[in-house]
Design a protein around this motif. Structure first.
Motif, short mmCIF file in Angstrom:
data_model
loop_
_atom_site.label_atom_id
_atom_site.label_comp_id
_atom_site.label_asym_id
_atom_site.label_seq_id
_atom_site.Cartn_x
_atom_site.Cartn_y
_atom_site.Cartn_z
N VAL A 14 0.85 -1.19 0.00
CA VAL A 14 0.00 0.00 0.00
C VAL A 14 0.89 1.24 0.00
O VAL A 14 1.71 1.43 0.90
N VAL A 15 0.73 2.06 -1.02
CA VAL A 15 1.52 3.29 -1.16
C VAL A 15 0.57 4.49 -1.08
O VAL A 15 -0.38 4.59 -1.85
N LYS A 16 0.83 5.38 -0.11
CA LYS A 16 0.03 6.60 0.03
C LYS A 16 0.94 7.81 -0.16
O LYS A 16 2.04 7.86 0.38
N GLY A 17 0.44 8.77 -0.93
CA GLY A 17 1.27 9.95 -1.18
C GLY A 17 0.45 11.15 -1.55
O GLY A 17 -0.71 11.04 -1.98
N ARG A 18 1.04 12.32 -1.39
CA ARG A 18 0.38 13.57 -1.75
C ARG A 18 0.59 13.84 -3.24
O ARG A 18 1.72 14.03 -3.68
N LEU A 19 -0.47 13.83 -3.98
CA LEU A 19 -0.41 14.12 -5.41
C LEU A 19 -1.38 15.25 -5.72
O LEU A 19 -2.26 15.59 -4.93
N ASN A 20 -1.21 15.83 -6.85
CA ASN A 20 -2.11 16.89 -7.29
C ASN A 20 -3.54 16.35 -7.35
O ASN A 20 -3.79 15.30 -7.91
N ARG A 21 -4.50 17.06 -6.79
CA ARG A 21 -5.85 16.55 -6.67
C ARG A 21 -6.53 16.33 -8.03
O ARG A 21 -7.49 15.58 -8.13
N ASN A 22 -6.04 16.99 -9.08
CA ASN A 22 -6.67 16.77 -10.38
C ASN A 22 -6.20 15.48 -11.03
O ASN A 22 -6.50 15.21 -12.19
N PHE A 23 -5.46 14.62 -10.25
CA PHE A 23 -5.00 13.34 -10.78
C PHE A 23 -6.20 12.45 -11.15
O PHE A 23 -6.09 11.53 -11.94
N LEU A 24 -7.37 12.73 -10.57
CA LEU A 24 -8.54 11.91 -10.84
C LEU A 24 -8.90 11.87 -12.32
O LEU A 24 -9.42 10.89 -12.83
N GLU A 25 -8.60 12.95 -13.02
CA GLU A 25 -8.93 13.01 -14.43
C GLU A 25 -8.03 12.10 -15.26
O GLU A 25 -8.40 11.65 -16.33
N ASN A 26 -6.81 11.85 -14.75
CA ASN A 26 -5.85 11.04 -15.52
C ASN A 26 -5.19 10.01 -14.60
O ASN A 26 -3.99 9.79 -14.66
N LEU A 65 8.42 0.92 -8.32
CA LEU A 65 8.25 -0.16 -7.37
C LEU A 65 8.11 -1.50 -8.09
O LEU A 65 8.75 -2.50 -7.71
N ILE A 66 7.30 -1.53 -9.13
CA ILE A 66 7.11 -2.77 -9.88
C ILE A 66 8.44 -3.24 -10.49
O ILE A 66 8.76 -4.43 -10.48
N ASN A 67 9.21 -2.30 -10.98
CA ASN A 67 10.50 -2.62 -11.57
C ASN A 67 11.44 -3.26 -10.55
O ASN A 67 12.12 -4.25 -10.84
N GLU A 68 11.47 -2.71 -9.33
CA GLU A 68 12.34 -3.26 -8.28
C GLU A 68 11.87 -4.63 -7.82
O GLU A 68 12.69 -5.51 -7.51
N ILE A 100 11.79 -2.93 0.23
CA ILE A 100 11.97 -2.56 -1.18
C ILE A 100 11.18 -1.30 -1.50
O ILE A 100 11.68 -0.37 -2.15
N ALA A 101 9.93 -1.24 -1.04
CA ALA A 101 9.08 -0.08 -1.33
C ALA A 101 9.63 1.18 -0.68
O ALA A 101 9.63 2.27 -1.29
N ARG A 102 10.09 1.08 0.55
CA ARG A 102 10.64 2.25 1.23
C ARG A 102 11.89 2.76 0.53
O ARG A 102 12.14 3.98 0.46
N THR A 103 12.68 1.83 0.02
CA THR A 103 13.89 2.23 -0.70
C THR A 103 13.53 2.98 -1.98
O THR A 103 14.17 3.98 -2.34
N VAL A 104 12.50 2.51 -2.67
CA VAL A 104 12.07 3.14 -3.92
C VAL A 104 11.62 4.58 -3.68
O VAL A 104 11.93 5.49 -4.45
N LYS A 156 12.26 6.54 -0.95
CA LYS A 156 12.98 7.17 0.17
C LYS A 156 13.19 8.67 -0.02
O LYS A 156 13.37 9.40 0.96
N HIS A 157 13.16 9.14 -1.26
CA HIS A 157 13.34 10.58 -1.51
C HIS A 157 12.00 11.31 -1.62
O HIS A 157 11.97 12.49 -2.00
N GLU A 158 10.92 10.60 -1.31
CA GLU A 158 9.59 11.21 -1.35
C GLU A 158 9.06 11.29 0.08
O GLU A 158 8.47 10.35 0.60
N PRO A 159 9.27 12.41 0.78
CA PRO A 159 8.89 12.52 2.19
C PRO A 159 7.39 12.39 2.44
O PRO A 159 6.98 12.03 3.55
N ASP A 160 6.57 12.66 1.44
CA ASP A 160 5.13 12.60 1.64
C ASP A 160 4.53 11.26 1.21
O ASP A 160 3.30 11.14 1.11
N VAL A 161 5.39 10.30 0.96
CA VAL A 161 4.91 8.97 0.56
C VAL A 161 5.17 7.98 1.68
O VAL A 161 6.28 7.90 2.21
N THR A 162 4.14 7.23 2.08
CA THR A 162 4.29 6.18 3.09
C THR A 162 3.95 4.84 2.46
O THR A 162 3.14 4.76 1.52
#
Length: 372
Positions: free
Chosen positions: A148-160, A172-175, A237-241, A243-249
């Motif tokens: 489960v990956v949670k992150g802050r993204l632009n709210r208009n992501f719903l359109e795309n 993540l899938i690649n790793e 593995i997911a945390r390593t992928v 790790k540079h995204e502070p708003d992603v858990t």
């Protein structure tokens, strides 16, 4: 689904089993009572089921003959032993359990309900699955888990969201695919395996202002790997992928399936089958193999490399001696060679009769299929 299972029950009744019943989870049970109060043997087969678009349970049509052979051989082994009046020290219990993909609710309910008081008096379980007439002693485990990956993204992501989802999850899938190349190998059971089953959009949580995505992973694993180890490895593995995204858990969890049986029982089942491997020195396995080889079978000990059986519960969790024996090879599954063959079915019935006879009945020395 119901009609097929009812036909199995009707056949057991027509063959004069001493007891025939169906429990609330849909398990079908027939009993041939022994003449003594000794240990019992269970012949165990399964039915693959799936949920249709209208929510009803149906037989899984792909490779349907795969499980039918096990059901038929177990039922007619019981009928043969009943009609020959073979003196048994304990009961012969024939069970057929329903099973969703990666969900073992049927076998668990069977042992929690009908067999609860009998567990300590079970000498062994025979899994009526494809073994090419060998005695199989185990297989890899299988589990389905979610990252489960949670992150802050632009709210208009719903359109795309499709494009954003792929872009967010691709690293993540690649790793994970890279990690799948270095999974451990077991000499008998084969190599562990990892497959990406899908990516799901979990929605936008307005209160936290985060988007949620889930990577669904189908994982085959060997005994040296535990559920905790696998989930922790995936989380690392997911945390390593990210790790540079502070708003992603990230988090990992074992998938669950909500199951409603055709009898109306509602269950929640974890999507995991444990790996298991039983030593050939175990008396139940050793005596079964001896009984086969002394009566003309060219049998050896073996292991399943692809399929999953209820041995994941009977041996891996309950520690009841468990073996597999049946017609055709697992390599023949879903092919034209895996059809119901009368000669092979008769041979499977003969072999199962020898196994039962050696372990809770008269010793089987020098019998032929004609004499039985």
């Amino acid at each position: 689904m119901g009609e097929f299972m009812d036909s199995i029950l009707a056949e057991m009744k027509a063959l004069n089993f001493d007891k025939v019943t169906k429990d609330k989870s849909g398990n079908l049970i027939g009993v041939i009572k022994g003449h003594g109060k000794g240990e019992s043997i269970i012949l165990l087969s399964h039915i693959d089921v799936m949920t249709s678009g209208n929510g009803k349970l149906e037989n899984h049509q792909i490779g349907m003959a795969n499980f039918k052979a096990g059901i038929i051989s177990s039922i007619y082994t019981g009928a043969l032993i009943k009609r020959t009046m073979l003196p048994l020290e304990g009961d012969l219990i024939i069970c057929c359990v329903p099973r969703f993909e990666c969900c073992d609710y049927g076998i668990r309910y069977l042992f929690d309900d009908f067999l609860k008081a009998k567990i300590k008096k079970i000498k062994g379980v025979v899994l009526c699955e494809p073994t090419d007439f060998n005695i199989n002693l185990g297989h890899k485990g299988r589990m389905e888990y979610e990252i489960v990956v949670k992150g802050r993204l632009n709210r208009n992501f719903l359109e795309n969201r499709g494009m954003n989802m792929l872009g967010t999850m691709f690293p993540l899938i690649n790793e994970l695919e890279k990690a799948s190349k270095d999974l451990p190998n077991d000499l008998n059971l084969g190599r562990s395996d990892l497959k990406i089953k899908g990516v799901r959009y979990g929605g936008y949580h307005s209160r936290e202002e985060v988007s949620e995505f889930r990577v669904v992973v189908d994982r085959a694993f060997i005994p040296e790997e535990t559920e905790g180890y696998i989930l922790n490895k995936a989380k690392t593995i997911a945390r390593t992928v990210y790790k540079h995204e502070p708003d992603v858990t990230v988090n990992t969890l074992l998938a669950r399936e909500r199951v409603k049986t055709y009898t109306g029982l509602k269950l929640v089942s974890e999507k995991e089958f444990k790996p298991w491997s039983m030593g050939g020195h175990q008396p139940f396995a050793l005596e079964s193999l001896k009984s086969l080889t002394e009566n003309g079978f060219k049998s050896n000990f073996g292991y399943w490399k692809k399929i999953i059986t209820e041995g994941s519960y009977t041996y891996a969790e309950l520690n009841i001696p468990t073996i597999g024996f049946g017609a055709v090879s697992e390599d023949d599954l879903n092919s034209n060679t895996c059809l119901l063959d009368t000669d092979k079915l008769e041979k499977a019935i003969y072999g199962q009769t020898l196994i039962v006879s050696r372990n809770i009945g008269l010793p089987a020395f020098g019998w032929s299929s004609d004499e039985i």
